[in-house]
Design an enzyme around this catalytic site. Structure first.
Site, mmCIF file in Angstrom:
data_model
loop_
_atom_site.group_PDB
_atom_site.id
_atom_site.type_symbol
_atom_site.label_atom_id
_atom_site.label_comp_id
_atom_site.label_asym_id
_atom_site.label_seq_id
_atom_site.Cartn_x
_atom_site.Cartn_y
_atom_site.Cartn_z
ATOM 1 N N CYS A 2 0.835 -1.205 0.000
ATOM 2 C CA CYS A 2 0.000 0.000 0.000
ATOM 3 C C CYS A 2 0.868 1.253 0.000
ATOM 4 O O CYS A 2 2.062 1.217 0.278
ATOM 5 C CB CYS A 2 -0.953 0.038 1.179
ATOM 6 S SG CYS A 2 -2.009 -1.401 1.340
ATOM 7 N N ARG A 27 3.206 0.115 -5.078
ATOM 8 C CA ARG A 27 3.035 -0.487 -3.759
ATOM 9 C C ARG A 27 1.642 -1.065 -3.559
ATOM 10 O O ARG A 27 1.389 -1.744 -2.560
ATOM 11 C CB ARG A 27 3.313 0.558 -2.668
ATOM 12 C CG ARG A 27 4.749 1.053 -2.644
ATOM 13 C CD ARG A 27 4.916 2.136 -1.598
ATOM 14 N NE ARG A 27 4.705 1.629 -0.262
ATOM 15 C CZ ARG A 27 5.659 1.205 0.552
ATOM 16 N NH1 ARG A 27 6.899 1.216 0.145
ATOM 17 N NH2 ARG A 27 5.384 0.775 1.756
ATOM 18 N N ASN A 100 -1.403 1.531 6.406
ATOM 19 C CA ASN A 100 -0.654 0.397 5.867
ATOM 20 C C ASN A 100 -0.351 -0.542 7.011
ATOM 21 O O ASN A 100 0.018 -0.090 8.099
ATOM 22 C CB ASN A 100 0.666 0.848 5.249
ATOM 23 C CG ASN A 100 0.476 1.684 4.006
ATOM 24 O OD1 ASN A 100 -0.608 1.737 3.437
ATOM 25 N ND2 ASN A 100 1.541 2.335 3.576
ATOM 26 N N GLY A 101 -0.428 -1.843 6.761
ATOM 27 C CA GLY A 101 -0.140 -2.808 7.809
ATOM 28 C C GLY A 101 -1.341 -3.690 8.077
ATOM 29 O O GLY A 101 -2.303 -3.729 7.310
ATOM 30 N N GLU A 496 5.507 -14.328 -12.146
ATOM 31 C CA GLU A 496 5.122 -13.037 -11.571
ATOM 32 C C GLU A 496 4.473 -12.122 -12.599
ATOM 33 O O GLU A 496 3.461 -11.481 -12.317
ATOM 34 C CB GLU A 496 6.354 -12.313 -11.017
ATOM 35 C CG GLU A 496 6.746 -12.675 -9.612
ATOM 36 C CD GLU A 496 7.929 -11.850 -9.151
ATOM 37 O OE1 GLU A 496 7.907 -11.409 -7.985
ATOM 38 O OE2 GLU A 496 8.880 -11.640 -9.922
ATOM 39 N N HIS A 512 13.684 -37.520 -10.994
ATOM 40 C CA HIS A 512 13.129 -37.941 -9.701
ATOM 41 C C HIS A 512 11.708 -37.415 -9.511
ATOM 42 O O HIS A 512 11.298 -37.137 -8.383
ATOM 43 C CB HIS A 512 14.035 -37.481 -8.559
ATOM 44 C CG HIS A 512 15.372 -38.133 -8.571
ATOM 45 N ND1 HIS A 512 15.580 -39.450 -8.216
ATOM 46 C CD2 HIS A 512 16.594 -37.668 -8.955
ATOM 47 C CE1 HIS A 512 16.864 -39.756 -8.350
ATOM 48 N NE2 HIS A 512 17.502 -38.683 -8.796
ATOM 49 N N LYS A 611 5.097 -4.152 -4.462
ATOM 50 C CA LYS A 611 6.548 -4.148 -4.409
ATOM 51 C C LYS A 611 7.108 -4.501 -3.036
ATOM 52 O O LYS A 611 7.916 -5.399 -2.906
ATOM 53 C CB LYS A 611 7.072 -2.771 -4.845
ATOM 54 C CG LYS A 611 8.589 -2.670 -4.888
ATOM 55 C CD LYS A 611 9.173 -3.617 -5.924
ATOM 56 C CE LYS A 611 10.665 -3.482 -6.015
ATOM 57 N NZ LYS A 611 11.231 -4.485 -6.946
#
Length: 616
Positions: A2, A27, A100-101, A496, A512, A611
């Protein structure tokens, strides 16, 4: 994740906020919003999607005023809707907050608030925080002052568990913005007759070069002319005004179509900058004063832990091979997200390196703190000299790569690998490497920028290869020894930004299990430079070809074997095994980039990604 920007000053806030949000869009770009105070009333505009959508809304419904807060979101709690976009209001509708968080105990707090009669308009944890602050502010009573708002924030934050970088605007307290941080970055920008909050300094470099990087538990209050910083527990908090050396050109695409392409092409310079001033021909070693360790302390290191997330973890894996090869010290790799939840038996003389481009990665920061808690010397390798990891680590090495805006990491990977190679050289020279060997390594390191430039000149060739295979639904990336981590990184880049499923494997593990996936529709990318395991890689390629699987190879110039058995070959200049990851990674970055562009993907802003991962 964010992005936040707040403004208070003499100019109209909306243009400043939108400009900052555009710089922060990498972000988070699920939704965006602004809250503007004008004439005693707060106007809120929110819109899902990119910043352009919010800008269009503001054209339709303008908002005037010289104080405001804004946010661009990467969704954590609640879907991507206008209602879940920030800013969020409190129960009174007078206080607005961007965050943010993650508030980990938001559900318990929300239940208590609902019982008290609060109603919520969104599914977010952030709205709960807004209600908490508003409740404390209203309960305090008295005059609507800056001090009352700060104290209300302090009361609310003492109730929450989690991380936050927040800014607050209150209708009844005009001329004031309040912010706080814990675990999520927040910068205070100092202007002339104007001040700023931002989650990243890139948002405000067009307006000021004077910044204060707030520390955990700092609370800051801004007016147009001044600021004050206090601690969550009360009392003044120390700070340092930093001169930002980043320029607007650093955070612009220039003539490139995408930031990712620009950053790929910057690698001759960024690899050089990672080495600049750090190689001593006289001593035939690396000079890394930022480690803050004497030769005796370095010689006493018995084990090294390298930890990081995503691309940084792949760079760390390369570091494991390189440091063990050059210095003969046991090295272990730990995902930072797992480090603090394990109870690893580590000898006293264990040295820990935390790798993070931003220096704010939540899991890596937690790993750093856990390592220090256990008494281990813990160093950082990051790109932001003012970041939390840079400040809290016991020393470290800066990458000096400049801002990396593209969500898919490119130049940060090669810079990190360059730095871990310097560490390997330094540790090797104080143990067993002779002067001649040290000088040989220095010569090879200094030759890298020119070799990278030669690889970049093949972009059109790589583009044609990417278009040939862009219809694949899945791809496999395979490498051995130093280039196994590059296989993981190549697969990460491909999925991505192109959304093609891709997986990375050690070449020898092909038979394998994963050979079951081979088919004409699944291309395999083999990283097979001229090294000690080239013949083994060629045997694996033959196994894939026997099952009609297409093969793209990354080989060394002059090798004629690969062209005879592979469908396509991309060549790198010759180099020692331990430096090959820096060169082999670059064709894979271009392969992923050109594939994504051909498929019409948003290269710089891939879906569901942001990001800087500042939430756990």
């Amino acid at each position: 994740m964010c992005g936040i920007i707040g403004y208070i000053g003499k100019s109209q806030a909306v243009p400043v906020l939108l400009d900052g949000l555009r710089r922060l869009e990498y972000r988070g770009y699920d939704s965006a919003g602004v809250a503007i105070l004008d004439g005693g009333k707060v106007e809120v505009r929110k819109r899902i999607g990119r910043i352009a959508n919010l800008a269009e809304l503001l054209k339709e419904k303008p908002a005037a005023g010289q104080i405001g807060i804004s946010h661009t979101r990467w969704a954590t709690h609640g879907g991507v809707t206008d209602a879940n976009a920030h800013p969020h209001a409190d129960q009174s509708g007078k206080l607005f907050l961007c965050h943010n968080g993650v508030i980990e105990n938001y559900a318990v707090l929300k239940e208590a608030l609902v019982r008290e009669g609060h109603t919520f308009q969104s599914q977010t944890d952030t709205e709960v925080l807004a209600h908490l602050v508003g409740k404390a502010y209203d309960a305090a009573g008295g005059e609507p002052t800056k001090g009352r708002l700060i104290e209300a924030l302090r009361v609310a934050l003492k109730q929450v568990v989690g991380t936050y970088g927040i800014v607050i605007l209150h209708q009844d307290v005009p001329g004031v913005l309040v912010g706080a941080r814990r675990g999520s970055p927040l910068v205070l920008g100092i202007g002339k007759g104007e001040n700023f909050f931002a989650s990243d300094v890139s948002a405000i470099i067009a307006y000021t070069r004077d910044a204060i990087y707030l520390k955990d538990y700092d609370i800051a209050a801004l007016t147009a002319e001044e600021f004050e910083i206090t601690s969550l527990v009360g009392g003044a908090s120390g700070f340092e005004v930093t001169k930002v050396d980043m320029t607007e050109e650093d955070v612009s695409k220039g003539d490139y179509a995408h930031f990712m392409l620009k950053e790929i092409y910057e690698q001759p310079a960024t690899v050089l900058d990672a080495m600049r001033g750090r190689l001593s021909r006289e001593e035939a070693t690396a000079v890394l004063g930022g480690l803050e360790m004497t030769p005796t302390e370095l010689r006493n290191v018995e084990r090294i832990i390298l930890t990081g997330c995503g691309t940084a973890s792949h760079a760390a894996m390369v570091g494991e091979y390189v440091i063990e090869a050059l210095a003969h010290i046991p090295v272990e790799i730990e995902f930072a997200s797992e480090f603090r939840y394990r109870n690893m038996p580590l000898p006293t003389n264990t040295l820990v390196f935390c790798l993070s481009q931003s220096g704010e990665t939540a899991d890596t920061l937690a790993a750093l703190r856990e390592s220090q808690r256990k008494g281990h010397k813990t160093l950082g390798i990051c790109n932001n000299v003012a970041s939390t990891i840079a400040r809290e680590s016991d020393g470290g090495v800066y990458m000096h790569a400049g801002p990396e805006i593209g969500v898919a990491a490119t130049k940060s990977f090669t810079s990190q690998v360059t730095i871990v190679t310097l560490i390997g050289l330094l540790l090797g020279r104080i143990r067993h490497l002779g002067t001649t060997e040290g000088l040989t390594i220095i010569n090879e390191l200094e030759a890298l920028p020119a070799k990278i430039t030669r690889i970049l000149a093949q972009s059109d060739h790589i583009k044609k290869i990417s278009e040939k295979y862009s219809g694949a639904h899945s791809m496999m990336f395979l490498g051995r020894q130093f280039n196994y981590p590059v296989a993981l990184e190549g697969a990460l880049k491909m999925k991505e930004i192109s959304y093609i499923h891709a997986s990375g494997h050690p070449s020898a593990e092909l038979k394998h299990g994963v050979i079951a996936l081979i088919s004409p529709e699944v291309p395999s990318v083999f990283i097979a430079p001229d090294d000690s395991v080239l013949d083994k890689n060629i045997s694996n390629i033959e196994e894939v070809k026997a099952r009609k699987g297409p093969v793209i190879a990354i080989g060394t110039e002059g090798n004629t074997k690969l062209a005879k058995i592979c469908d396509d070959v991309i060549y790198i200049p010759a180099c020692p095994d331990y430096l090959s990851p820096i060169l082999t990674a670059i064709p894979l970055q271009l392969l992923a980039y050109h594939t994504a562009v051909h498929l019409g993907c948003d290269v710089d802003k891939p879906r569901n990604l942001a990001k800087s991962v500042t939430v756990e």
